[in-house]
Design an enzyme around this catalytic site. Structure first.
Site, PDB file in Angstrom:
ATOM      1  N   GLU A 101       0.824  -1.201   0.000  1.00 42.82           N
ATOM      2  CA  GLU A 101       0.000   0.000   0.000  1.00 42.82           C
ATOM      3  C   GLU A 101       0.859   1.251   0.000  1.00 42.82           C
ATOM      4  OE1 GLU A 101      -3.820  -2.026   2.148  1.00 42.82           O
ATOM      5  OE2 GLU A 101      -2.912  -0.299   3.085  1.00 42.82           O
ATOM      6  N   CYS A 121       5.279  -7.440   6.979  1.00 44.94           N
ATOM      7  CA  CYS A 121       6.344  -7.114   7.925  1.00 44.94           C
ATOM      8  C   CYS A 121       6.417  -8.205   8.977  1.00 44.94           C
ATOM      9  CB  CYS A 121       6.096  -5.757   8.590  1.00 44.94           C
ATOM     10  SG  CYS A 121       7.467  -5.288   9.685  1.00 44.94           S
ATOM     11  N   CYS A 125       4.833  -5.825  15.520  1.00 41.54           N
ATOM     12  CA  CYS A 125       4.455  -4.837  16.534  1.00 41.54           C
ATOM     13  C   CYS A 125       2.970  -5.035  16.859  1.00 41.54           C
ATOM     14  CB  CYS A 125       4.698  -3.424  16.026  1.00 41.54           C
ATOM     15  SG  CYS A 125       6.427  -3.113  15.633  1.00 41.54           S
ATOM     16  N   CYS A 128       0.170  -2.822  15.259  1.00 43.74           N
ATOM     17  CA  CYS A 128       0.241  -2.532  13.829  1.00 43.74           C
ATOM     18  C   CYS A 128      -0.488  -3.584  13.014  1.00 43.74           C
ATOM     19  CB  CYS A 128       1.708  -2.468  13.406  1.00 43.74           C
ATOM     20  SG  CYS A 128       1.918  -2.281  11.640  1.00 43.74           S
ATOM     21  N   GLY A 169       6.305  -2.459   6.264  1.00 42.25           N
ATOM     22  CA  GLY A 169       7.667  -2.973   6.328  1.00 42.25           C
ATOM     23  C   GLY A 169       8.629  -2.129   7.126  1.00 42.25           C
ATOM     24  N   GLU A 170       9.780  -2.730   7.400  1.00 41.95           N
ATOM     25  CA  GLU A 170      10.863  -2.075   8.140  1.00 41.95           C
ATOM     26  C   GLU A 170      11.968  -1.741   7.139  1.00 41.95           C
ATOM     27  OE1 GLU A 170      11.978  -0.908  11.273  1.00 41.95           O
ATOM     28  OE2 GLU A 170      13.641  -0.480   9.926  1.00 41.95           O
ATOM     29  N   SER A 197      11.639   5.709   8.693  1.00 43.31           N
ATOM     30  CA  SER A 197      11.146   5.401  10.029  1.00 43.31           C
ATOM     31  C   SER A 197      11.496   3.958  10.369  1.00 43.31           C
ATOM     32  CB  SER A 197       9.626   5.603  10.054  1.00 43.31           C
ATOM     33  OG  SER A 197       9.121   5.227  11.310  1.00 43.31           O
ATOM     34  N   SER A 220      10.470   4.602  15.928  1.00 51.86           N
ATOM     35  CA  SER A 220       9.234   4.240  16.629  1.00 51.86           C
ATOM     36  C   SER A 220       9.615   3.792  18.032  1.00 51.86           C
ATOM     37  CB  SER A 220       8.528   3.092  15.892  1.00 51.86           C
ATOM     38  OG  SER A 220       8.130   3.524  14.617  1.00 51.86           O
ATOM     39  N   LEU A 221       9.320   4.616  19.010  1.00 47.71           N
ATOM     40  CA  LEU A 221       9.740   4.304  20.379  1.00 47.71           C
ATOM     41  C   LEU A 221       8.577   3.679  21.159  1.00 47.71           C
ATOM     42  CD1 LEU A 221      12.190   4.530  22.205  1.00 47.71           C
ATOM     43  CD2 LEU A 221      11.327   6.728  22.986  1.00 47.71           C
ATOM     44  N   ASN A 296      -4.763   4.385  16.684  1.00 49.65           N
ATOM     45  CA  ASN A 296      -5.890   4.235  15.770  1.00 49.65           C
ATOM     46  C   ASN A 296      -6.565   2.897  16.032  1.00 49.65           C
ATOM     47  OD1 ASN A 296      -5.596   6.630  14.128  1.00 49.65           O
ATOM     48  ND2 ASN A 296      -3.693   5.692  13.429  1.00 49.65           N
ATOM     49  N   CYS A 341      -1.907   5.761  10.518  1.00 48.12           N
ATOM     50  CA  CYS A 341      -0.687   5.073  10.968  1.00 48.12           C
ATOM     51  C   CYS A 341      -1.005   3.729  11.615  1.00 48.12           C
ATOM     52  CB  CYS A 341       0.025   5.966  11.978  1.00 48.12           C
ATOM     53  SG  CYS A 341       1.518   5.216  12.596  1.00 48.12           S
TER      54      CYS A 341
HETATM   55  S1  SF4 Z   1       4.950  -0.847  12.940  1.00 51.62           S
HETATM   56 FE1  SF4 Z   1       6.389  -1.014  11.224  1.00 51.62          FE
HETATM   57  S2  SF4 Z   1       7.958  -2.441  11.990  1.00 51.62           S
HETATM   58 FE2  SF4 Z   1       6.179  -2.705  13.342  1.00 51.62          FE
HETATM   59  S3  SF4 Z   1       5.007  -4.409  12.413  1.00 51.62           S
HETATM   60 FE3  SF4 Z   1       4.186  -2.475  11.591  1.00 51.62          FE
HETATM   61  S4  SF4 Z   1       5.257  -2.177   9.643  1.00 51.62           S
HETATM   62 FE4  SF4 Z   1       6.449  -3.666  10.873  1.00 51.62          FE
END
Ligand code: SF4
Length: 363
Positions: A101, A121, A125, A128, A169-170, A197, A220-221, A296, A341
């Site tokens: 996306e 990913c 997290c 997410c 993704g990272e 990020s 991302s903390l 969110n 987000c």
């Molecule tokens: S926040 Fe970023 S690193 Fe974490 S699972 Fe989602 S896409 Fe992956």
């Protein structure tokens, strides 16, 4: 695949995403003069032309040969949704059928594209939706740059764009492709307008620090201590806060640049005044700014993850600012099309489907 003569059909060389030197090498069998390579480069990356026929500064014969031997592949649009606030989310299908996306976020004084670096990913997290759906694969540089070229073509985008790697993704787990994509995208977007990020991939941060032209860095903390961070970000088990902050303190920031720390606010989990104090202590001495993101809501997230009320968000921000830090609140954009987000995923997937996760990362 075979040709009519029974010989194997020639495989076309994919050009999109190749930086200058590799483009020259790929074109060497068909283009003999450096200025011709430069013309192809400019057509691809300065003008965003992806049809050889449109590269009219090349001879007709060269265009024919390029079309025969090479390809330039953009992602295909599988779905497109527009939110009431003008945010547009595109579901893009890649050549192998994987979906990613990309989001266009118009704001009053700037335009930002949020793009993906991986299809899925594996970092899982807890907040997410992309992470919920599990690992996919790294995108190629062409698939990363192609998102921008395609969105420029489809949407009426201004020449000056901001680009954030905050989609699926990272990016620091796909460094080589991201670096090549930034090199070619750098023809039209300054690296100062690009933000990578990361969830905190320490070796990736160190590698990024060695790039000659570094984009902005966002981390991302989301929690001020290891225990809570690991609960929502399994990557913290591989790269705990002490290691992450040691790398950030060594990171060679350009003058007047700051690292952005993204901090998701989850009601009753990390949004108390003492958490704001702990966050400020954690960032002490670093050129930092804080971007607060009220959670969110999404059906795939655990029930205990709730969005704090606005007054609590404002109080948290004020508390962080009392420590001399700049803090902003990221207002919800595109929520009605799940483009906000942490909400990126393939459209229409069944939120009750089982998780497929790859916990943590290798080190
Ligand atoms: S926040 Fe970023 S690193 Fe974490 S699972 Fe989602 S896409 Fe992956």
């Amino acid at each position: 695949m075979t040709s009519e003569t029974g010989a194997p059909a020639p495989t076309r060389v994919e050009l999109l995403g190749l930086p200058a030197a590799r483009l020259a090498a790929a074109l060497a069998p068909v283009v003999d003069r450096p200025f011709r390579v430069r013309q192809v480069y400019d057509a691809l990356y300065r003008r965003g032309e992806t049809e050889f026929d449109a590269m009219t500064d090349l001879s007709r014969e060269l265009r024919r040969v390029l079309a025969e031997r090479c390809s330039v592949t953009l992602p295909a649009v599988a779905d497109r949704r527009q939110a009431a606030d003008g945010t547009t989310k595109l579901l893009l299908r890649l050549a192998d059928g994987a979906t990613i996306e990309a989001v266009d976020i118009p704001e009053s004084r700037r335009r930002t594209l949020c793009i993906s670096s991986q299809a899925g990913c594996g970092l899982a997290c807890a907040f997410c939706v992309t992470g919920f759906w599990g690992a996919g694969r790294n995108l190629t540089a062409g698939e990363i740059a192609g998102q921008v070229i395609l969105l420029r073509r489809l949407l009426d985008l201004p020449p000056t764009l901001n680009l954030v790697f905050m989609g699926m993704g990272e990016p620091l787990l796909n460094l080589e492709a991201v670096r090549d994509a930034l090199e070619v995208l750098g023809e039209t977007i300054s690296h100062r307008r690009i933000t990578i990020s990361t969830a905190g991939v320490v070796p990736g941060i160190e590698a990024l620090g060695r790039w000659p032209r570094r984009p902005n860095l966002a981390v991302s903390l989301h929690a001020p201590d290891d225990e809570r961070r690991e609960r929502i970000m399994p990557i913290n088990g591989s790269y705990p806060l002490a290691d992450l902050f040691a790398a950030l303190r060594r990171y060679p920031l350009e003058p007047r640049r700051r690292i952005t720390f993204e901090y998701l606010l989850i009601e009753g989990f990390n949004d108390a005044p003492r958490d704001a104090d702990a966050l400020a202590r954690r960032l002490a001495g670093l050129p930092a700014k804080v971007n607060l993101i009220p959670l969110n809501p999404d059906p795939v997230l655990p029930d205990w993850m709730r969005r704090p009320v606005e007054a609590r968000v404002d109080a948290f921000r004020a508390r962080v600012e009392r420590h001399g830090l700049t803090a902003t609140v990221r207002r919800q954009r595109g929520h009605d099309v799940a483009a906000a987000c942490g909400q990126l995923r393939a459209f229409g997937r069944d939120p009750r489907a089982p998780r497929s996760r790859m916990r943590g990362v290798g080190r």
